[in-house]
Design an enzyme around this catalytic site. Structure first.
Site, mmCIF file in Angstrom:
data_model
loop_
_atom_site.group_PDB
_atom_site.id
_atom_site.type_symbol
_atom_site.label_atom_id
_atom_site.label_comp_id
_atom_site.label_asym_id
_atom_site.label_seq_id
_atom_site.Cartn_x
_atom_site.Cartn_y
_atom_site.Cartn_z
ATOM 1 N N ASP A 203 -5.902 -3.844 -2.121
ATOM 2 C CA ASP A 203 -4.874 -3.456 -1.283
ATOM 3 C C ASP A 203 -4.046 -4.809 -0.559
ATOM 4 O O ASP A 203 -4.895 -5.609 -0.129
ATOM 5 C CB ASP A 203 -5.598 -2.664 -0.263
ATOM 6 C CG ASP A 203 -4.288 -1.944 0.583
ATOM 7 O OD1 ASP A 203 -3.625 -2.499 1.217
ATOM 8 O OD2 ASP A 203 -4.355 -0.711 0.443
ATOM 9 N N SER B 50 0.844 -1.400 -0.015
ATOM 10 C CA SER B 50 0.012 -0.007 0.030
ATOM 11 C C SER B 50 0.985 0.996 -0.079
ATOM 12 O O SER B 50 1.669 1.384 -0.861
ATOM 13 C CB SER B 50 -0.992 0.180 1.136
ATOM 14 O OG SER B 50 -1.958 0.947 1.041
#
Length: 333
Positions: free
Chosen positions: A199, A87
């Site tokens: 993610d 991320s």
């Protein structure tokens, strides 16, 4: 009648013949060269440093703390051999792997805010398309694919169909970072090879194990999570991000045990959406990294080993290994 004695001349000739034979034998032995096979010299041993991996965790705006960590590592002469990020960690990791040093990264943050990634959409499965983030990354890495970056880089994402973690080590850098940062409900899940990705924090909030898979022998993990705040969330976005904090805190426990050193900047009070606190996050990253320097150096020293030196390709002749022929000993007196 007595036997006739040899003449004096005969005796002289006989004596001279014997002496000549003896001298010829002596000189014949001395003329032979003596071959000595020397023992090979012991190899020259030099220290070989372990491969250092930097594992950068997720945390949205708290990811600016990664910049501070990198700045401090550079100031101490510690340069990782590879970097892997999840991320926000993949955003900083990609830029770092492309050759941007800590101070360059800090300069980038002056112009980096939510507006840089705000490609809003009003219909669909996410508020942001993520294309602006992909474009930003590709522009700052010079359009190079992952495999052509100066430093080895990996971005962790999660395959939505199976829930498996995936490490991107080839291809479009911006797309890999976009996949790693695609928070469900916030960013549209990008399609790569016919698969949707979300993610990487859903499977590896701090990608220590992936750093090990990439060959790191000493792993420096940077955890930018924070304890879950008791205050109620006042928006859908903050609710989603808080949910990620709860999930990440549970997942990271076993992951961090695999790291040699864990750096945990004090980002308490910095919300995942708080881009205005980026300078504080950078400073906290520097402080935490400075405190960890002794442990990092100790970990590197513990895994440094001595190996035989490899002769450089200088064009010099190789060291002889055949027997050395010694000249015959001198017969002079």
């Amino acid at each position: 009648m007595p036997s006739p004695l040899p003449s004096r001349s005969a005796l002289s000739f006989f004596s001279l013949s014997i002496c000549a034979l003896l001298l010829a034998g002596c000189f014949g032995e001395a003329a032979r060269p003596v071959e000595i096979t020397p023992e090979p010299p012991p190899p020259v041993m030099v220290p070989q440093l372990p491969k250092i991996g930097l594992a950068l965790g997720g945390g949205a705006a708290r990811g600016f703390a990664h910049v501070g960590v990198i700045k401090m590592l550079e100031s101490q002469g510690i340069k990782p051999d590879l970097v892997v990020g999840t991320s926000a960690g993949s955003v900083v990791g990609a830029l770092y792997a492309a050759g941007h040093g800590g101070f360059e990264l800090q300069e980038m943050t002056f112009d980096l805010d939510r507006a840089a990634f705000a490609d809003w959409q009003f219909f669909g499965r996410g508020l942001l398309r993520g294309e602006a983030l992909q474009k930003f990354i590709n522009e700052h890495v010079g359009g190079r694919p992952i495999e052509q970056l100066p430093m080895r880089f990996g971005a962790v994402s999660t395959r939505l169909r199976t829930g498996e973690g995936v490490l991107f080590q080839r291809g479009d850098v911006g797309l890999a970072v976009r996949a790693s940062s695609a928070i469900p409900g916030v960013f549209v899940s990008p399609m790569i090879g016919g698969e949707e990705y979300v993610d990487g924090g859903t499977t590896a909030p701090v990608p220590v194990e992936y750093a090990r898979q990439m060959g790191a022998e000493v792993i420096i993990a940077v955890d930018i999570s924070q304890p879950v705040a008791e205050a109620p969330s006042d928006s859908t976005l903050r609710t989603v991000l808080k949910t990620f904090d709860i999930m990440g805190n549970a997942l990271k426990v076993n992951e961090l045990k695999l790291a040699d050193v864990v750096i945990s900047p004090n980002v308490k009070g910095i919300a995942a959406t708080d881009f205005e606190s980026k300078q504080r996050a950078i400073l906290e990253g520097e402080r935490a990294a400075l405190a960890a320097i002794p442990k990092i150096k100790e970990a590197i020293a513990a895994k440094t080993r001595l190996v035989p030196a490899v002769a450089p390709e200088s064009g010099l002749p190789p060291v002889p290994t055949a027997p050395i022929v010694m000249p015959p000993p001198s017969t002079a007196r």
